[in-house]
Design a protein around this motif. Structure first.
Motif, PDB file in Angstrom:
ATOM      1  N   THR A   1     120.255  -9.680  -2.791  1.00 31.02           N
ATOM      2  CA  THR A   1     121.279  -8.648  -2.620  1.00 31.02           C
ATOM      3  C   THR A   1     120.650  -7.301  -2.278  1.00 31.02           C
TER       4      THR A   1
ATOM      5  N   THR B   1     126.936 -11.004  -0.590  1.00 25.71           N
ATOM      6  CA  THR B   1     125.733 -11.755  -0.959  1.00 25.71           C
ATOM      7  C   THR B   1     125.759 -12.131  -2.433  1.00 25.71           C
TER       8      THR B   1
ATOM      9  N   SER C   1     128.744 -14.808  -3.194  1.00 26.39           N
ATOM     10  CA  SER C   1     128.483 -16.141  -2.657  1.00 26.39           C
ATOM     11  C   SER C   1     127.287 -16.804  -3.324  1.00 26.39           C
ATOM     12  N   LEU C   2     126.243 -16.023  -3.564  1.00 21.83           N
ATOM     13  CA  LEU C   2     125.048 -16.579  -4.178  1.00 21.83           C
ATOM     14  C   LEU C   2     125.289 -16.941  -5.638  1.00 21.83           C
TER      15      LEU C   2
ATOM     16  N   GLY D   1     123.439 -16.094   1.066  1.00 18.98           N
ATOM     17  CA  GLY D   1     123.991 -16.683  -0.148  1.00 18.98           C
ATOM     18  C   GLY D   1     123.955 -18.195  -0.140  1.00 18.98           C
TER      19      GLY D   1
END
Length: 264
Positions: free
Chosen positions: A122, A142, A145-146, A29
């Motif tokens: 992801t 993932t 956060s991304l 991420g």
């Protein structure tokens, strides 16, 4: 006779794999989220407003399609053509969703929100996990956060486009593809898979100077059927002429299949 109680399984045995999943997911991420700087700068340079740039990251949230859209606009393409190219490039996420729906088994109430996070990174993290629980954890960490970092860096990149300068000099545009390749490489375990990946790279890079933007990627997708066809021809040639085939029943599935004589 005294009773001996079996000690419970240490909680650390379960927490350690969870911590590893979270660590790897956060690494993806953060690394890919930095690419939002490059998109913000590129989008602002192509003439899009700050609101339009941020809306693309919030609503579209698929880096390849976003870069394709602003790249086409920067090259002088019409908005309709740019949007069409970005749409077709993002269709792959629909196929990711089909696979992830079987793997994650999310509730109907959650699926519309999870669909926003169905992207390359992801999917790669979720598919790399050994259990459904760890796949869900990797997908959520993932995606969250991304999504947060990508939108934050998009905003900062659009605001400071002039101060940042050339994103190629920073290498931010290569962060996303580099991380995805690092996730994909360990999954290429068979000779056939490595052959498909190698041929796709040759086709994509070799045709890049002679074909319009976006077309080499589509042509590279032909690597899979080409390698599978060659593999089928090789196996057919290796079979001795006139070698009989026999049928045997698989004990687990109870279905009939053809096998070569002596292949037990």
């Amino acid at each position: 006779m005294s009773e001996q109680n079996t000690p419970a399984e240490p909680r650390a045995d379960r927490d350690e794999p969870d911590a590893a999943v979270v660590r790897d997911a956060l690494g993806v991420g953060v690394a890919v989220g930095l690419s939002g700087f490059a998109f913000g700068v590129t989008s602002a340079g192509s003439g899009l407003t700050l609101l339009q740039t941020c809306a693309l990251s919030l609503l579209v949230f698929t880096g390849a399609s976003q870069f394709a859209l602003v790249g086409a606009l920067a090259a002088g393409g019409s908005p309709l053509t740019a949007a069409a190219g970005a749409f077709f490039l993002g269709v792959r996420n629909a196929f990711y969703g089909l696979r992830l729906s079987q793997l994650l088994r999310l509730t109907r109430a959650v699926r519309p929100f999870a669909a926003q996070w169905v992207i390359d990174e992801t999917t790669a993290v979720a598919l790399a996990q050994p259990t459904r629980r760890s796949a869900r954890l990797g997908f959520v960490v993932t995606g969250l956060s991304l999504y947060v970092l990508w939108n934050l860096t998009t905003l900062l990149g659009a605001l400071g486009a002039e101060a940042i300068g050339d994103t190629d000099a920073w290498g931010l545009d290569a962060a996303g593809p580099a991380v995805f390749l690092a996730l994909l490489a360990p999954m290429l375990t068979s000779t056939t898979e490595r052959a498909v990946a190698g041929l796709a790279v040759v086709l994509g890079l070799g045709l890049l100077p002679v074909l319009p933007a976006g077309v080499p990627v589509l042509v590279a997708a032909l690597a899979a059927p080409a390698v599978l066809w060659a593999e089928g021809r090789r196996r057919g040639a290796a079979r001795k002429p006139g070698q009989p085939r026999e049928r045997r029943e698989t004990p687990d599935a109870g279905e009939w299949r053809e096998t070569r004589a002596g292949e037990r």
